[in-house]
Design a protein around this motif. Structure first.
Motif, PDB file in Angstrom:
ATOM      1  N   SER A  35       0.841  -1.190   0.000  1.00 35.36           N
ATOM      2  CA  SER A  35       0.000   0.000   0.000  1.00 35.36           C
ATOM      3  C   SER A  35       0.875   1.237   0.000  1.00 35.36           C
ATOM      4  CB  SER A  35      -0.909   0.017   1.235  1.00 35.36           C
ATOM      5  OG  SER A  35      -0.130   0.069   2.412  1.00 35.36           O
ATOM      6  N   ALA A  36       0.291   2.329  -0.454  1.00 40.00           N
ATOM      7  CA  ALA A  36       1.037   3.586  -0.528  1.00 40.00           C
ATOM      8  C   ALA A  36       0.543   4.548   0.531  1.00 40.00           C
ATOM      9  CB  ALA A  36       0.865   4.210  -1.922  1.00 40.00           C
ATOM     10  N   HIS A  37       1.386   5.516   0.890  1.00 38.96           N
ATOM     11  CA  HIS A  37       0.987   6.550   1.835  1.00 38.96           C
ATOM     12  C   HIS A  37       0.181   7.598   1.099  1.00 38.96           C
ATOM     13  CE1 HIS A  37       3.626   5.133   5.042  1.00 38.96           C
ATOM     14  NE2 HIS A  37       4.495   4.891   4.101  1.00 38.96           N
ATOM     15  N   PRO A  38      -1.062   7.904   1.532  1.00 38.68           N
ATOM     16  CA  PRO A  38      -1.830   8.948   0.857  1.00 38.68           C
ATOM     17  C   PRO A  38      -1.226  10.327   1.118  1.00 38.68           C
ATOM     18  CG  PRO A  38      -2.972   8.204   2.832  1.00 38.68           C
ATOM     19  CD  PRO A  38      -1.772   7.309   2.649  1.00 38.68           C
ATOM     20  N   VAL A  39      -1.205  11.149   0.089  1.00 40.02           N
ATOM     21  CA  VAL A  39      -0.683  12.512   0.210  1.00 40.02           C
ATOM     22  C   VAL A  39      -1.655  13.439  -0.486  1.00 40.02           C
ATOM     23  CG1 VAL A  39       1.195  14.064  -0.392  1.00 40.02           C
ATOM     24  CG2 VAL A  39       1.707  11.712   0.234  1.00 40.02           C
ATOM     25  N   ARG A  40      -2.009  14.532   0.160  1.00 44.07           N
ATOM     26  CA  ARG A  40      -2.902  15.501  -0.464  1.00 44.07           C
ATOM     27  C   ARG A  40      -2.108  16.379  -1.425  1.00 44.07           C
ATOM     28  NH1 ARG A  40      -7.817  16.003   1.897  1.00 44.07           N
ATOM     29  NH2 ARG A  40      -8.128  14.967   3.902  1.00 44.07           N
ATOM     30  N   THR A  41      -2.669  16.591  -2.600  1.00 44.08           N
ATOM     31  CA  THR A  41      -2.010  17.450  -3.571  1.00 44.08           C
ATOM     32  C   THR A  41      -3.030  17.942  -4.572  1.00 44.08           C
ATOM     33  OG1 THR A  41      -0.157  17.641  -5.108  1.00 44.08           O
ATOM     34  CG2 THR A  41      -1.372  15.604  -5.185  1.00 44.08           C
ATOM     35  N   THR A  42      -2.630  18.852  -5.411  1.00 41.59           N
ATOM     36  CA  THR A  42      -3.523  19.381  -6.430  1.00 41.59           C
ATOM     37  C   THR A  42      -3.161  18.771  -7.772  1.00 41.59           C
ATOM     38  OG1 THR A  42      -3.673  21.459  -5.240  1.00 41.59           O
ATOM     39  CG2 THR A  42      -4.322  21.500  -7.550  1.00 41.59           C
ATOM     40  N   GLY A  43      -4.158  18.363  -8.544  1.00 40.40           N
ATOM     41  CA  GLY A  43      -3.921  17.822  -9.883  1.00 40.40           C
ATOM     42  C   GLY A  43      -3.710  16.338  -9.877  1.00 40.40           C
ATOM     43  N   ALA A  44      -2.784  15.836  -9.077  1.00 39.03           N
ATOM     44  CA  ALA A  44      -2.548  14.403  -8.978  1.00 39.03           C
ATOM     45  C   ALA A  44      -3.417  13.833  -7.868  1.00 39.03           C
ATOM     46  CB  ALA A  44      -1.072  14.135  -8.692  1.00 39.03           C
ATOM     47  N   VAL A  45      -3.595  12.522  -7.876  1.00 38.99           N
ATOM     48  CA  VAL A  45      -4.411  11.858  -6.868  1.00 38.99           C
ATOM     49  C   VAL A  45      -3.592  10.754  -6.227  1.00 38.99           C
ATOM     50  CG1 VAL A  45      -5.403  10.288  -8.585  1.00 38.99           C
ATOM     51  CG2 VAL A  45      -6.619  10.680  -6.440  1.00 38.99           C
TER      52      VAL A  45
END
Length: 404
Positions: free
Chosen positions: A316-326
């Motif tokens: 699993s990956a660590h979720p990261v908030r960002t704009t444009g990418a998900v």
């Protein structure tokens, strides 16, 4: 070779050296040439860093900030969650792609998700417009399918339009596909390609030089393009405007001494002008997949390397908030997007479709061909567009939709 084969201290040293702000690519290469390894670099005195790489780099390495140290820890944890699928390739790694090493600015680190065997195949880059025409998408899939079935790995940038079509066309062949992205590998951009990215992670390879959490910044994509060009023996541009980023990829391929090819298109089509300019500048004009394979010396099918079958993977990956990418996790299934309904076939060819032919045309050109008044023509075009038989293109052009 994944990071699990590196001692953690060595992996940590690579990450710290490369991702310390102020230690750029050229500085890193000079330091590695002078000291031999990242651990030796970090153990050297500050005056030695200053002498080799300058004052700014020496200052940055002497006091790594908390964000950099946290990034290193998070990256090591991300790699450890799925060691069979997630990899960190360094300049000294045996799995590092040899064609990329021959370029002027090879990344010191590459993050990878998927099957590293794809890096051992001969590679063809297929790039083009995000606002592709139906014909352009069809050509990208067909050329990619033929190349992949001949054992050639198709490399592209996972963008909308031509890139996505090239990846789709290559997935079922033994050559497969490599997607080079402009974000960290715990993110995915564009989000419309999440399902495609998961397929590539399962059957091919996704690469990035950007640290985890890096969003889709405009400056990232020219850097991504140099990796696309550097991995491939040749670059095929399917459609491109005069200001397309695909022309950057083509120039980088030329700078690396690689073959550049372009598909010709309709005269007057904005999506063809970039390709036509490349051909004027000396790119090879390509009209069929077989012609491309022969030009690059790949006419005979190439068997895949040993042990290249994709493996089932977990993590699993660590979720990261960002704009444009998900934020994304390649191991979590995503619902497949519904395929668009096929365009209906008229029982008899419509006279306006006959006048349009299969090339893009302006309204004025269609008025001249049909002799119809403009209001009648526009009404009929709207009807055909609503029926899915005609599509609008940039620059006021219209084109009949390709039906399968």
């Amino acid at each position: 070779m994944s990071t699990t084969t590196l001692p953690e201290a060595e992996a940590r040293a690579w990450l710290l050296l490369v991702h310390t702000p102020g230690a750029g690519g050229e500085s890193v290469r000079r330091l590695l040439a002078a000291f031999g390894s990242p651990q030796a670099v970090l153990a050297a005195p500050r005056n030695a860093w200053h002498e080799v790489a300058g004052a700014a780099c020496a200052q940055a390495l002497s006091a790594p900030n908390g964000e950099t140290l946290a990034l290193v820890d998070r990256t090591l944890a991300w790699l450890a969650e799925a060691p069979a699928q997630r990899h960190l390739l360094t300049l000294g790694d045996r799995a590092y792609p040899a064609p990329l090493l021959q370029t002027v600015d090879p990344p010191a680190l590459l993050y990878a998700v998927g099957d590293l065997n794809r890096l051992q195949y001969p590679a063809l880059a297929i790039v083009g417009s995000r606002d592709a025409t139906p014909h352009g998408l069809e050509h990208a899939r067909r050329f990619a399918d033929t190349a992949s079935k001949a054992g050639i790995c198709v490399v592209s940038g996972l963008a909308l339009g031509i890139d996505g079509a090239a990846h789709e066309g290559a997935l079922d062949g033994m050559g497969g596909t490599i997607a080079v992205v402009g974000t960290g590998l715990d993110l995915m951009y564009p989000r419309r390609h999440l399902a495609l990215a998961r397929k590539i992670a399962e059957q091919g390879l996704i690469l990035s030089e950007f640290a985890l959490g890096t969003p889709s910044l405009p400056a990232n994509f020219p850097r991504r393009n140099r990796i696309i060009a550097g991995l491939a023996q040749g670059t095929l541009v399917v459609e491109a405007t005069l200001h397309s980023g695909s022309l950057i990829t083509a120039k980088l391929a030329l700078d690396a001494g690689r073959e550049v090819m372009a598909l010709p298109g309709a005269i007057g089509s904005a999506q063809s002008r970039g390709c036509h300019q490349l051909i004027k500048d000396g790119a090879a004009l390509i009209e069929s997949p077989q012609e491309l394979l022969e030009l690059l010396g790949w006419a005979a099918p190439t068997p895949p390397p040993e042990g290249s079958r994709p493996r089932a993977r977990r993590g699993s990956a660590h979720p990261v908030r960002t704009t444009g990418a998900v934020a994304w996790n390649p191991q979590t299934p995503a619902p497949e997007p519904k395929a668009p309904a096929p365009a209906p076939r008229p029982d008899k060819e419509d006279p306006l479709l006959t006048a349009m032919g299969h090339e893009a045309a302006t309204v004025d050109a269609l008025v001249a061909r049909t002799g119809w008044p403009a209001d009648r023509l526009l009404a009929k075009l709207l009807e055909l567009e609503l029926d899915g038989l005609v599509v609008r293109l940039p620059g006021g052009l219209l084109q009949r939709r390709t039906t399968g």
